[in-house]
Enzyme design. Structure first.
Site, short mmCIF file in Angstrom:
data_model
loop_
_atom_site.label_atom_id
_atom_site.label_comp_id
_atom_site.label_asym_id
_atom_site.label_seq_id
_atom_site.Cartn_x
_atom_site.Cartn_y
_atom_site.Cartn_z
CG HIS A 44 -5.46 -1.18 9.54
ND1 HIS A 44 -5.89 -0.16 8.72
CD2 HIS A 44 -5.06 -0.59 10.69
CE1 HIS A 44 -5.75 0.99 9.34
NE2 HIS A 44 -5.25 0.76 10.54
CG HIS B 78 -3.14 9.00 1.67
ND1 HIS B 78 -4.08 8.39 0.89
CD2 HIS B 78 -3.38 8.57 2.95
CE1 HIS B 78 -4.84 7.61 1.64
NE2 HIS B 78 -4.44 7.71 2.89
CD GLU C 263 -7.19 -1.15 1.01
OE1 GLU C 263 -6.84 -0.13 1.62
OE2 GLU C 263 -6.96 -2.29 1.41
CG ASN D 226 -1.86 1.16 1.29
OD1 ASN D 226 -1.44 2.29 1.09
ND2 ASN D 226 -3.12 0.90 1.55
CB THR E 237 -6.47 5.09 9.67
OG1 THR E 237 -6.09 4.05 8.74
CG2 THR E 237 -6.61 4.50 11.07
NE ARG F 222 8.65 21.36 1.69
CZ ARG F 222 9.95 21.45 1.95
NH1 ARG F 222 10.81 21.70 0.96
NH2 ARG F 222 10.41 21.26 3.16
CG HIS G 215 -8.10 3.78 1.28
ND1 HIS G 215 -8.43 3.05 2.41
CD2 HIS G 215 -9.21 4.51 0.99
CE1 HIS G 215 -9.66 3.34 2.77
NE2 HIS G 215 -10.16 4.22 1.93
#
Ligand code: DXP
Ligand SMILES: NCC(=O)COP(=O)(O)O
Length: 237
Positions: A190, A50, A70, A7, A100, A18, A43
């Site tokens: 996870h 992200h 995901e 992942n 999360t 940045r 994900h």
């Protein structure tokens, strides 16, 4: 064989911190596969904290293994994963503001919705997986949806492992036996890491895939990405 799907969410976390394109998420996908990863997982969350939608479209052409996407099955998410032709889609019941993923589906409480989503994805040749807790009722509901796979949410295992691995693995081993009985294939993920992965692998029958990100990327800061992926693969032998 249990596949390692890396992942790369946290590569995107560093890049987004940045702006710009350093480190490149696409290059990370290329190199993780070059170093032995047997899949790439992303994900893309609605807030793009992200992985962005753009990442999903840019990563797809460089996938030489399997692309596991995901997320919560919103209309936008479904259109995207169908358009990029993901190999596997893992349905996660996350709300927008969750730090999360922290729980599996209430499969019976969402049965009609999940049946419709799964049928739509499978019509496009996409393998489906449903994120579940190690709970036989939730797993029975997952089987009812027609999904090929479940993904066992392993945070409770990881949290309890240091306190006693025999107790930590118990619900997951039982859940795996039950899942096999009802004809479901098993993924897991996870908070799996270099300390707890091998014991999990040895005690879960017919484990098809583990998707690992946070700990693996953190380990790579010290060991380097190539050596880290090799270390994780060694835990699956
Ligand atoms: C579904 C799951 O357990 C993880 O794959 C999740 O993708 C982690 O998300 P974050 O990387 O945003 O914590
Ligand atoms: N589905 C689990 C995953 O993709 C990565 O979870 P984590 O290793 O980042 O906790």
């Amino acid at each position: 064989m249990t596949r390692l799907s890396v992942n790369i969410n946290k590569i995107a976390t560093l890049r987004n911190s940045r702006g710009g394109n350093v480190p490149s998420v696409k290059d990370a996908a290329i190199n993780c596969q070059k170093f032995g990863a047997q899949g790439i997982t992303v994900h893309p969350r609605p807030d793009e904290r992200h992985i962005t939608r753009r990442d999903v479209y840019e990563i797809k052409p460089v996938i030489t293994t399997e692309f596991n996407i995901e997320g919560y099955p919103s209309e936008d998410f479904l259109k995207m994963v169908i358009e990029v032709q993901a190999d596997q889609v893992t349905l996660v019941p996350d709300k927008h503001n969750q730090l999360t993923s922290d729980h599996g589906w209430d499969t019976w409480g969402n049965i009609d919705f999940l049946k419709e989503v799964i049928s739509r994805l499978q019509e496009h040749g996409i393998r489906t997986s449903i994120f579940v807790d190690p709970d036989s009722e939730a797993i029975e509901g997952a089987a009812e949806t027609g999904t090929q796979r479940i993904e066992l949410y392993t945070e409770p295992y990881a949290r309890l492992y240091p306190l006693g691995r025999d107790k930590a693995i118990e619900p997951f081993a039982e859940a795996a036996v039950f899942a096999n009985k009802v004809g479901l294939e098993i993924n897991a993920g996870h908070d799996l890491n270099l300390e707890n992965l091998n014991y999990f692998y040895k005690n879960i029958p017919n484990l098809k895939e583990v998707s690992i990100g946070h700990a693996l990327i953190a380990d790579s800061l010290y060991l380097g990405l190539e050596k880290t992926i090799q270390e994780y693969l060694n835990c699956l032998r």
